[in-house]
Design a protein around this motif. Sequence first.
Motif, PDB file in Angstrom:
ATOM      1  N   MET A  84      49.227  26.811 150.378  1.00 49.85           N
ATOM      2  CA  MET A  84      50.331  26.747 149.422  1.00 49.85           C
ATOM      3  C   MET A  84      50.624  28.132 148.836  1.00 49.85           C
ATOM      4  O   MET A  84      51.782  28.517 148.658  1.00 49.85           O
ATOM      5  CB  MET A  84      49.914  25.765 148.314  1.00 49.85           C
ATOM      6  CG  MET A  84      51.016  25.288 147.425  1.00 49.85           C
ATOM      7  SD  MET A  84      52.102  24.121 148.266  1.00 49.85           S
ATOM      8  CE  MET A  84      53.630  24.999 148.059  1.00 49.85           C
ATOM      9  N   THR A  85      49.568  28.870 148.543  1.00 40.60           N
ATOM     10  CA  THR A  85      49.719  30.232 148.025  1.00 40.60           C
ATOM     11  C   THR A  85      50.469  31.105 149.030  1.00 40.60           C
ATOM     12  O   THR A  85      51.364  31.875 148.674  1.00 40.60           O
ATOM     13  CB  THR A  85      48.329  30.836 147.743  1.00 40.60           C
ATOM     14  OG1 THR A  85      47.652  30.014 146.798  1.00 40.60           O
ATOM     15  CG2 THR A  85      48.454  32.256 147.200  1.00 40.60           C
ATOM     16  N   GLN A  86      50.074  30.951 150.285  1.00 38.73           N
ATOM     17  CA  GLN A  86      50.703  31.705 151.357  1.00 38.73           C
ATOM     18  C   GLN A  86      52.207  31.403 151.419  1.00 38.73           C
ATOM     19  O   GLN A  86      53.033  32.293 151.601  1.00 38.73           O
ATOM     20  CB  GLN A  86      50.036  31.274 152.663  1.00 38.73           C
ATOM     21  CG  GLN A  86      50.000  32.255 153.759  1.00 38.73           C
ATOM     22  CD  GLN A  86      49.056  31.768 154.864  1.00 38.73           C
ATOM     23  OE1 GLN A  86      47.845  31.927 154.802  1.00 38.73           O
ATOM     24  NE2 GLN A  86      49.622  31.139 155.881  1.00 38.73           N
ATOM     25  N   TRP A  87      52.522  30.124 151.251  1.00 35.51           N
ATOM     26  CA  TRP A  87      53.934  29.722 151.223  1.00 35.51           C
ATOM     27  C   TRP A  87      54.641  30.394 150.052  1.00 35.51           C
ATOM     28  O   TRP A  87      55.728  30.957 150.214  1.00 35.51           O
ATOM     29  CB  TRP A  87      54.018  28.196 151.104  1.00 35.51           C
ATOM     30  CG  TRP A  87      55.415  27.643 151.061  1.00 35.51           C
ATOM     31  CD1 TRP A  87      56.200  27.345 152.135  1.00 35.51           C
ATOM     32  CD2 TRP A  87      56.188  27.314 149.897  1.00 35.51           C
ATOM     33  NE1 TRP A  87      57.409  26.846 151.708  1.00 35.51           N
ATOM     34  CE2 TRP A  87      57.432  26.822 150.352  1.00 35.51           C
ATOM     35  CE3 TRP A  87      55.950  27.390 148.528  1.00 35.51           C
ATOM     36  CZ2 TRP A  87      58.433  26.401 149.473  1.00 35.51           C
ATOM     37  CZ3 TRP A  87      56.936  26.975 147.647  1.00 35.51           C
ATOM     38  CH2 TRP A  87      58.171  26.482 148.118  1.00 35.51           C
ATOM     39  N   GLY A  88      54.010  30.351 148.893  1.00 34.38           N
ATOM     40  CA  GLY A  88      54.592  30.995 147.716  1.00 34.38           C
ATOM     41  C   GLY A  88      54.741  32.494 147.896  1.00 34.38           C
ATOM     42  O   GLY A  88      55.741  33.089 147.505  1.00 34.38           O
ATOM     43  N   ASP A  89      53.734  33.107 148.517  1.00 36.89           N
ATOM     44  CA  ASP A  89      53.802  34.545 148.768  1.00 36.89           C
ATOM     45  C   ASP A  89      55.046  34.879 149.586  1.00 36.89           C
ATOM     46  O   ASP A  89      55.737  35.865 149.335  1.00 36.89           O
ATOM     47  CB  ASP A  89      52.567  35.005 149.563  1.00 36.89           C
ATOM     48  CG  ASP A  89      51.301  35.036 148.720  1.00 36.89           C
ATOM     49  OD1 ASP A  89      51.410  34.960 147.475  1.00 36.89           O
ATOM     50  OD2 ASP A  89      50.201  35.117 149.297  1.00 36.89           O
ATOM     51  N   LYS A  90      55.314  34.021 150.569  1.00 38.75           N
ATOM     52  CA  LYS A  90      56.409  34.317 151.485  1.00 38.75           C
ATOM     53  C   LYS A  90      57.773  34.031 150.859  1.00 38.75           C
ATOM     54  O   LYS A  90      58.715  34.797 151.033  1.00 38.75           O
ATOM     55  CB  LYS A  90      56.236  33.479 152.753  1.00 38.75           C
ATOM     56  CG  LYS A  90      57.321  33.733 153.777  1.00 38.75           C
ATOM     57  CD  LYS A  90      56.891  33.264 155.152  1.00 38.75           C
ATOM     58  CE  LYS A  90      57.959  33.591 156.183  1.00 38.75           C
ATOM     59  NZ  LYS A  90      57.616  33.033 157.506  1.00 38.75           N
ATOM     60  N   TYR A  91      57.877  32.928 150.123  1.00 36.71           N
ATOM     61  CA  TYR A  91      59.200  32.483 149.698  1.00 36.71           C
ATOM     62  C   TYR A  91      59.487  32.709 148.216  1.00 36.71           C
ATOM     63  O   TYR A  91      60.633  32.639 147.798  1.00 36.71           O
ATOM     64  CB  TYR A  91      59.401  31.015 150.053  1.00 36.71           C
ATOM     65  CG  TYR A  91      59.471  30.796 151.534  1.00 36.71           C
ATOM     66  CD1 TYR A  91      60.633  31.101 152.237  1.00 36.71           C
ATOM     67  CD2 TYR A  91      58.376  30.322 152.240  1.00 36.71           C
ATOM     68  CE1 TYR A  91      60.703  30.920 153.603  1.00 36.71           C
ATOM     69  CE2 TYR A  91      58.425  30.134 153.615  1.00 36.71           C
ATOM     70  CZ  TYR A  91      59.597  30.436 154.282  1.00 36.71           C
ATOM     71  OH  TYR A  91      59.668  30.270 155.639  1.00 36.71           O
ATOM     72  N   LEU A  92      58.470  32.942 147.428  1.00 38.28           N
ATOM     73  CA  LEU A  92      58.704  33.116 145.998  1.00 38.28           C
ATOM     74  C   LEU A  92      58.274  34.497 145.514  1.00 38.28           C
ATOM     75  O   LEU A  92      58.779  34.988 144.513  1.00 38.28           O
ATOM     76  CB  LEU A  92      57.932  32.069 145.199  1.00 38.28           C
ATOM     77  CG  LEU A  92      58.098  30.611 145.633  1.00 38.28           C
ATOM     78  CD1 LEU A  92      57.180  29.726 144.825  1.00 38.28           C
ATOM     79  CD2 LEU A  92      59.538  30.186 145.502  1.00 38.28           C
ATOM     80  N   GLY A  93      57.335  35.086 146.208  1.00 43.42           N
ATOM     81  CA  GLY A  93      56.707  36.302 145.693  1.00 43.42           C
ATOM     82  C   GLY A  93      57.577  37.520 145.873  1.00 43.42           C
ATOM     83  O   GLY A  93      58.587  37.500 146.557  1.00 43.42           O
ATOM     84  N   GLY A  94      57.179  38.575 145.227  1.00 42.36           N
ATOM     85  CA  GLY A  94      57.811  39.871 145.437  1.00 42.36           C
ATOM     86  C   GLY A  94      57.105  40.553 146.594  1.00 42.36           C
ATOM     87  O   GLY A  94      56.544  39.898 147.474  1.00 42.36           O
ATOM     88  N   LYS A  95      57.110  41.862 146.579  1.00 51.09           N
ATOM     89  CA  LYS A  95      56.429  42.622 147.621  1.00 51.09           C
ATOM     90  C   LYS A  95      54.925  42.479 147.501  1.00 51.09           C
ATOM     91  O   LYS A  95      54.213  42.341 148.464  1.00 51.09           O
ATOM     92  CB  LYS A  95      56.820  44.105 147.518  1.00 51.09           C
ATOM     93  CG  LYS A  95      58.251  44.398 147.910  1.00 51.09           C
ATOM     94  CD  LYS A  95      58.400  44.536 149.427  1.00 51.09           C
ATOM     95  CE  LYS A  95      59.851  44.363 149.877  1.00 51.09           C
ATOM     96  NZ  LYS A  95      60.797  45.186 149.078  1.00 51.09           N
ATOM     97  N   LYS A  96      54.455  42.520 146.269  1.00 51.84           N
ATOM     98  CA  LYS A  96      53.014  42.556 146.039  1.00 51.84           C
ATOM     99  C   LYS A  96      52.400  41.158 146.056  1.00 51.84           C
ATOM    100  O   LYS A  96      52.971  40.229 145.486  1.00 51.84           O
ATOM    101  CB  LYS A  96      52.716  43.188 144.677  1.00 51.84           C
ATOM    102  CG  LYS A  96      53.508  44.462 144.436  1.00 51.84           C
ATOM    103  CD  LYS A  96      52.742  45.401 143.541  1.00 51.84           C
ATOM    104  CE  LYS A  96      53.392  46.767 143.575  1.00 51.84           C
ATOM    105  NZ  LYS A  96      52.666  47.764 142.822  1.00 51.84           N
ATOM    106  N   LEU A  97      51.260  41.052 146.675  1.00 52.00           N
ATOM    107  CA  LEU A  97      50.536  39.793 146.675  1.00 52.00           C
ATOM    108  C   LEU A  97      49.358  39.920 145.730  1.00 52.00           C
ATOM    109  O   LEU A  97      48.430  40.700 145.985  1.00 52.00           O
ATOM    110  CB  LEU A  97      50.049  39.478 148.086  1.00 52.00           C
ATOM    111  CG  LEU A  97      51.150  39.472 149.155  1.00 52.00           C
ATOM    112  CD1 LEU A  97      50.566  39.051 150.488  1.00 52.00           C
ATOM    113  CD2 LEU A  97      52.293  38.568 148.753  1.00 52.00           C
ATOM    114  N   PRO A  98      49.389  39.172 144.629  1.00 52.87           N
ATOM    115  CA  PRO A  98      48.324  39.315 143.624  1.00 52.87           C
ATOM    116  C   PRO A  98      46.952  38.915 144.173  1.00 52.87           C
ATOM    117  O   PRO A  98      45.945  39.463 143.768  1.00 52.87           O
ATOM    118  CB  PRO A  98      48.733  38.348 142.508  1.00 52.87           C
ATOM    119  CG  PRO A  98      50.119  37.899 142.827  1.00 52.87           C
ATOM    120  CD  PRO A  98      50.418  38.215 144.240  1.00 52.87           C
ATOM    121  N   LEU A  99      46.964  37.936 145.105  1.00 51.58           N
ATOM    122  CA  LEU A  99      45.683  37.421 145.592  1.00 51.58           C
ATOM    123  C   LEU A  99      45.739  37.297 147.105  1.00 51.58           C
ATOM    124  O   LEU A  99      46.645  36.667 147.651  1.00 51.58           O
ATOM    125  CB  LEU A  99      45.444  36.044 144.940  1.00 51.58           C
ATOM    126  CG  LEU A  99      44.138  35.325 145.207  1.00 51.58           C
ATOM    127  CD1 LEU A  99      43.831  34.369 144.065  1.00 51.58           C
ATOM    128  CD2 LEU A  99      44.172  34.558 146.518  1.00 51.58           C
TER     129      LEU A  99
END
Lengths: 179, 179
Positions: free
Chosen positions: B114-129
Amino acid sequence: MNLQLRYAGVMKDDAPIRRSPVSLAECNLSRSFELIGDRWTLLILRSAQHGLRRFDDFQADLDIPRTVLSARLASLVETGIMDKRAYREVGQRARVEYPLTKMGRALALPFMAMTQWGDKYLGGKKLPLTLRSRTTGGKISVAYVDEKGRAVDMTDIEIVIDPAARRRAAKKRKPRTSA
Amino acid sequence: MNLQLRYAGVMKDDAPIRRSPVSLAECNLSRSFELIGDRWTLLILRSAQHGLRRFDDFQADLDIPRTVLSARLASLVETGIMDKRAYREVGQRARVEYPLTKMGRALALPFMAMTQWGDKYLGGKKLPLTLRSRTTGGKISVAYVDEKGRAVDMTDIEIVIDPAARRRAAKKRKPRTSA
DNA sequence: TCAGCAAAGTCCATAAAATGGATTCAGCAG
DNA sequence: CTGCTGAATCCATTTTATGGACTTTGCTGA
């Protein structure tokens, strides 16, 4: 699937952790939960993953109140998880349907991971839904993989927190009793 | 990550699907959602995955109403996702903590997906985790794998529904207007 | 000894959502 | 024109969430 994932560089593992290392605002997991993390939205998305697209089909499939369905579909469209578009069956007037976008279809992976969890901890012997390879017929599952696409064991994995994203000073806690 | 997963043996792909092939009662995905599929429960579990275990720590981390936290923790213990046990810090009286059980820790995989999905579709450039390998330092992600632990492409995957679990005749629909 | 404190709750009044039934709206078929 | 159907909305009732104060227990330091 036995150990908890651990933070990079953490030695003393028994001292309790008192705060999440990433703030809610910057955490892409909690951001995801904000968009899809309520019972009805999750169930709508489950039906949508199965291919449902129409208002009344969702309503009948889930027995969801129409007001709630209406509100949820609108917010799923707004966030880009679903699309809203017209369709027309032969000899019928134009109607509306709600197909998943690419973003929405990508939820298949977390949903399958979740299904796998349910299969293991909630299910009986029989698995109602499984995945298999078209070419080999072998069983497919969801797992951690490295850059070369090889499954890796949980014990070899560590969590890395971007220092820039570390929880900031914490807006001053409000005291327990104010008045 | 582009195509929707498709059912085994389905040819005509344009005819809309009107019902989920697996009933809610038998679907391990919807059963999972019943246990953990609400906003606060998901957020509590997120904090728990980060290692939080104590009532007041959850409360402060999430700013969740104490009544809700109390109720959610109780139901997570009841379903076996969390354990409830005493702990004692030096020079303190015994208190209670809520560590994840093995079942609860196993939620790390769907949460990471789910985090990975959020990273791709909701996140900015930076991945906090992010996740990485302890041994190679390489990036770890969540993906579909075959029995040999090789990542497989979505286009090679099909969904198989156990015929025994197929949605049954559907308890007669109640008419739209009764009186 | 005992006031203070901290963790882990409970209680209560108010606010917000969910629920389910009836109603509305649009446009094609007969 | 009337009926029908998919896609909604309206409304009254019930349920759940919210946030603040209050309670309990057993330690510590004065």
